[in-house]
Design a protein around this motif. Structure first.
Motif, PDB file in Angstrom:
ATOM      1  N   MET A  30       0.753  -1.171   0.115  1.00 50.09           N
ATOM      2  CA  MET A  30       0.011  -0.056  -0.017  1.00 50.09           C
ATOM      3  C   MET A  30       0.902   0.970   0.026  1.00 50.09           C
ATOM      4  O   MET A  30       1.874   1.250   0.690  1.00 50.09           O
ATOM      5  CB  MET A  30      -0.915  -0.038   1.340  1.00 50.09           C
ATOM      6  CG  MET A  30      -1.885  -1.281   1.347  1.00 50.09           C
ATOM      7  SD  MET A  30      -3.139  -1.076   2.558  1.00 50.09           S
ATOM      8  CE  MET A  30      -4.135   0.408   2.010  1.00 50.09           C
ATOM      9  N   PRO A  31       0.360   2.323  -0.373  1.00 53.09           N
ATOM     10  CA  PRO A  31       1.096   3.592  -0.571  1.00 53.09           C
ATOM     11  C   PRO A  31       1.305   4.087   0.808  1.00 53.09           C
ATOM     12  O   PRO A  31       0.470   3.954   1.661  1.00 53.09           O
ATOM     13  CB  PRO A  31       0.361   4.517  -1.628  1.00 53.09           C
ATOM     14  CG  PRO A  31      -0.621   3.618  -2.337  1.00 53.09           C
ATOM     15  CD  PRO A  31      -0.835   2.455  -1.640  1.00 53.09           C
ATOM     16  N   LEU A  32       2.349   4.900   1.001  1.00 55.88           N
ATOM     17  CA  LEU A  32       2.628   5.514   2.237  1.00 55.88           C
ATOM     18  C   LEU A  32       1.507   6.531   2.657  1.00 55.88           C
ATOM     19  O   LEU A  32       0.772   7.114   1.773  1.00 55.88           O
ATOM     20  CB  LEU A  32       3.969   6.360   2.375  1.00 55.88           C
ATOM     21  CG  LEU A  32       5.010   5.641   2.336  1.00 55.88           C
ATOM     22  CD1 LEU A  32       6.450   6.529   2.271  1.00 55.88           C
ATOM     23  CD2 LEU A  32       5.297   4.954   3.565  1.00 55.88           C
ATOM     24  N   GLY A  33       1.077   6.481   4.077  1.00 52.18           N
ATOM     25  CA  GLY A  33      -0.165   7.150   4.329  1.00 52.18           C
ATOM     26  C   GLY A  33      -1.375   6.501   4.125  1.00 52.18           C
ATOM     27  O   GLY A  33      -2.501   7.036   4.873  1.00 52.18           O
ATOM     28  N   PHE A  34      -1.520   5.086   3.686  1.00 52.37           N
ATOM     29  CA  PHE A  34      -2.955   4.571   3.573  1.00 52.37           C
ATOM     30  C   PHE A  34      -2.832   3.661   4.486  1.00 52.37           C
ATOM     31  O   PHE A  34      -1.543   2.808   4.868  1.00 52.37           O
ATOM     32  CB  PHE A  34      -3.136   4.157   2.218  1.00 52.37           C
ATOM     33  CG  PHE A  34      -3.701   5.106   1.205  1.00 52.37           C
ATOM     34  CD1 PHE A  34      -4.753   5.494   1.145  1.00 52.37           C
ATOM     35  CD2 PHE A  34      -2.446   5.986   0.402  1.00 52.37           C
ATOM     36  CE1 PHE A  34      -5.065   6.588   0.098  1.00 52.37           C
ATOM     37  CE2 PHE A  34      -2.692   7.005  -0.380  1.00 52.37           C
ATOM     38  CZ  PHE A  34      -4.099   7.363  -0.522  1.00 52.37           C
ATOM     39  N   SER A  35      -3.917   2.918   5.093  1.00 48.89           N
ATOM     40  CA  SER A  35      -3.956   1.841   5.900  1.00 48.89           C
ATOM     41  C   SER A  35      -5.036   1.094   5.662  1.00 48.89           C
ATOM     42  O   SER A  35      -6.214   1.585   4.891  1.00 48.89           O
ATOM     43  CB  SER A  35      -3.828   2.297   7.439  1.00 48.89           C
ATOM     44  OG  SER A  35      -5.127   3.140   7.837  1.00 48.89           O
ATOM     45  N   PHE A  36      -5.191  -0.041   5.993  1.00 49.90           N
ATOM     46  CA  PHE A  36      -6.396  -0.967   5.857  1.00 49.90           C
ATOM     47  C   PHE A  36      -6.797  -1.451   7.121  1.00 49.90           C
ATOM     48  O   PHE A  36      -6.185  -1.878   7.878  1.00 49.90           O
ATOM     49  CB  PHE A  36      -5.623  -2.327   4.994  1.00 49.90           C
ATOM     50  CG  PHE A  36      -6.955  -3.439   5.082  1.00 49.90           C
ATOM     51  CD1 PHE A  36      -7.714  -3.208   3.943  1.00 49.90           C
ATOM     52  CD2 PHE A  36      -6.861  -4.299   5.731  1.00 49.90           C
ATOM     53  CE1 PHE A  36      -8.698  -3.855   3.680  1.00 49.90           C
ATOM     54  CE2 PHE A  36      -7.924  -5.290   5.228  1.00 49.90           C
ATOM     55  CZ  PHE A  36      -8.598  -5.113   4.274  1.00 49.90           C
ATOM     56  N   LYS A  37      -8.114  -1.436   7.092  1.00 45.59           N
ATOM     57  CA  LYS A  37      -8.971  -1.661   8.378  1.00 45.59           C
ATOM     58  C   LYS A  37      -9.863  -2.499   8.146  1.00 45.59           C
ATOM     59  O   LYS A  37     -10.722  -2.246   7.290  1.00 45.59           O
ATOM     60  CB  LYS A  37      -9.358  -0.325   9.137  1.00 45.59           C
ATOM     61  CG  LYS A  37     -10.046  -0.495  10.567  1.00 45.59           C
ATOM     62  CD  LYS A  37     -10.723   0.829  11.093  1.00 45.59           C
ATOM     63  CE  LYS A  37     -11.304   0.560  12.276  1.00 45.59           C
ATOM     64  NZ  LYS A  37     -11.812   1.791  12.864  1.00 45.59           N
TER      65      LYS A  37
END
Length: 162
Positions: A1-8
């Protein structure tokens, strides 16, 4: 994933909320009422189970339709279950009633079923085709109206499969 993104992972599921539970209870009541009405109509406790066995087949068509074409299953899809219960039961009632009428002639069971099928397939197909054609305007406009699209698409896919 690109920096600054997260998966929840989301804990929300449509089938676990209160509204889906209400639809499930309503569907259970519909099946119970169908059993009571058809058992009194045919004066039998076993023939209504033949009629009720058609309902899950149409539900499989709804699930396959939404899954294969990746549409959102929501309240309209749940409402299509209720509509499909009535329409598919209607078709089965036609067949069983004709079967019982022909069965009084003491012909073998398979021939009796074929005679009932031949005599009732035309009205059954007219009912199914007219219902499908009636729901095409709901599907034609696309997913702008989410409830009506899901209701129309679920009903059409369930009828085609059943």
């Amino acid at each position: 994933m690109p920096l600054g993104f997260s998966f929840k992972k989301s804990n929300y599921s449509f089938l676990l909320n209160k509204q889906a539970k209400d639809y499930s209870l309503l569907l259970l009541l519909v099946v119970l009422f169908i059993y009571i009405i058809t058992s009194s109509l045919f004066e039998s406790f076993t023939q209504p189970f033949i009629i009720l066995s058609v309902i899950p087949i149409s539900f499989i068509g709804v699930f396959l339709g939404f899954y294969l074409f990746d549409f959102n299953f929501d309240q309209g899809g749940m409402a299509s279950f209720l509509l499909l219960s009535g329409i598919t039961v209607n078709s089965s009632i036609y067949l069983i009633n004709a079967y019982n009428a022909y069965n009084k002639r003491n012909i073998d069971s398979f021939s009796t079923y074929l005679m009932a099928f031949k005599s009732k397939i035309f009205p059954i197909m007219l009912t199914i085709i007219s219902t499908i054609l009636g729901f095409i305007p709901f599907v034609k406009d696309g997913q702008d109206e989410v409830f009506w699209f899901a209701l129309g698409y679920g009903t059409i896919s369930g009828l085609i499969f059943s």
